[in-house]
Design an enzyme around this catalytic site. Sequence first.
Site, PDB file in Angstrom:
ATOM      1  N   SER A 132      87.026-154.177 -66.513  1.00  0.00           N
ATOM      2  CA  SER A 132      86.431-153.346 -65.312  1.00  0.00           C
ATOM      3  C   SER A 132      86.070-151.745 -65.743  1.00  0.00           C
ATOM      4  O   SER A 132      84.785-151.421 -65.975  1.00  0.00           O
ATOM      5  CB  SER A 132      85.826-153.715 -64.255  1.00  0.00           C
ATOM      6  N   ASP A 381      84.934-149.096 -53.141  1.00  0.00           N
ATOM      7  CA  ASP A 381      85.403-149.076 -54.115  1.00  0.00           C
ATOM      8  C   ASP A 381      85.972-147.496 -54.670  1.00  0.00           C
ATOM      9  O   ASP A 381      85.210-146.311 -55.126  1.00  0.00           O
ATOM     10  CB  ASP A 381      84.431-149.344 -55.267  1.00  0.00           C
ATOM     11  N   HIS A 384      86.601-147.580 -59.366  1.00  0.00           N
ATOM     12  CA  HIS A 384      86.001-147.288 -60.702  1.00  0.00           C
ATOM     13  C   HIS A 384      84.970-146.450 -60.766  1.00  0.00           C
ATOM     14  O   HIS A 384      85.176-145.263 -59.889  1.00  0.00           O
ATOM     15  CB  HIS A 384      84.589-148.537 -61.207  1.00  0.00           C
TER      16      HIS A 384
END
Length: 407
Positions: A132, A381, A384
């Site tokens: 990702s 998170d 990312h």
Amino acid sequence: MELFKCKYGAGNIPKGVFLLPLILLVVVVLLPMIIDLDESYFSLYSSSLETKENRNCNIFSGNWVPYSKGPYYNNESCPFIAEKQNCFMHGRPDREFLKWRWKPDECELPLFDAKQFLKIVRGKSMAFVGDSIGRNQMESLLCLLNSVARPKDITGRYTSKDDIYFKWWFYGDYKFTIAILWSPFFVKSNKAYLNDTSFSNAENLYVDEADEAWASHIEKFDYVIFSGGQWFFRPLTFYENGQVVGCQKCRNLTTDPLNLYGYRNAYRTAFRTVVNLKGFKGSVFLVTHSPNHFENGEWNKGGGCNRTVPVRMQEKTFLRPYGLLEIYETQVEEFAAAAKEAREKGLRFGLMNITGVMLMRPDGHPHKYGHNLDRNVSINDCVHWCMPGPVDTWNEFLLHMIKMGRL
């Protein structure tokens, strides 16, 4: 002039002698050049300046400096931002992290020029292979290009042994294709992660077999961009020639050390697969490991990343993401070996060395703003990157490297 004096005498030159040839010269030769001057001259001139200043410059050594002009796009103007990276949609209140730009020590990194990018890649194709993080960069590129052209969404499930989901975007006016080829380990695996979100069960990695889901599609791509690493922190069992040869976190999820055997061989197999493809004539990039920034706890034990400004280069030594140095060194070593073999076969490999650059950006992650704050989600998170945000710099690097021919 002396010839005219001899024939006509001083002061007796006919008035039309100079004028008529000059008019013809302008009409026949110079006028088309003047009309075409605006784009070709400035393109050549700026290119020559970039070549002199930047060709030998290490664009990955520098600092983040204040930048008041803001990002290229926002979360409302770009429809390609994944929900988990759409930090403002989920209520991130600060904007300071958008007011910085990467400045190499010895040169300037040009701004991303969407028109120029699309002209360069006209008629070509680009694949992001990995996890990702690669998708994060691909979606950033879609947003950067959105001001110039809107692609057609070509979505489908390509059935193979591994049944991997890919997504393709096609820019019809430029005949340019972008694809994300999802393969978080690069090599064949049993895909236990599809049904196990606890990460407690070991993933079987066949480190000597490339994941056919991406390997079967890659031959005709002009640019292949590999990025990945975060998935290699979980429990893994390594197979070679169908036999178990090792494992990672076999006994204890928290105290067992990293075993980079699988990581090293996954990259080795991926690079070797591309180099040995008979029909492959494209360029290969490796995007080095994208660091996470969990502080005050591990990712599953309350760790977060709530900083709002970058750290200086001198301060980044205080940030020590788990396994970062070992993973980075492993990547670079495997890349160097593959690049040497690739050169012998006339292929081009380019290293996009973002690890140190992004280590200074603990402020650029979604933190708790990667999801709706009303949801009962305890995991932050810090892996990312928010969009817009520092991940857009990766595509400034990408365009610059393509222009400079560093492939």
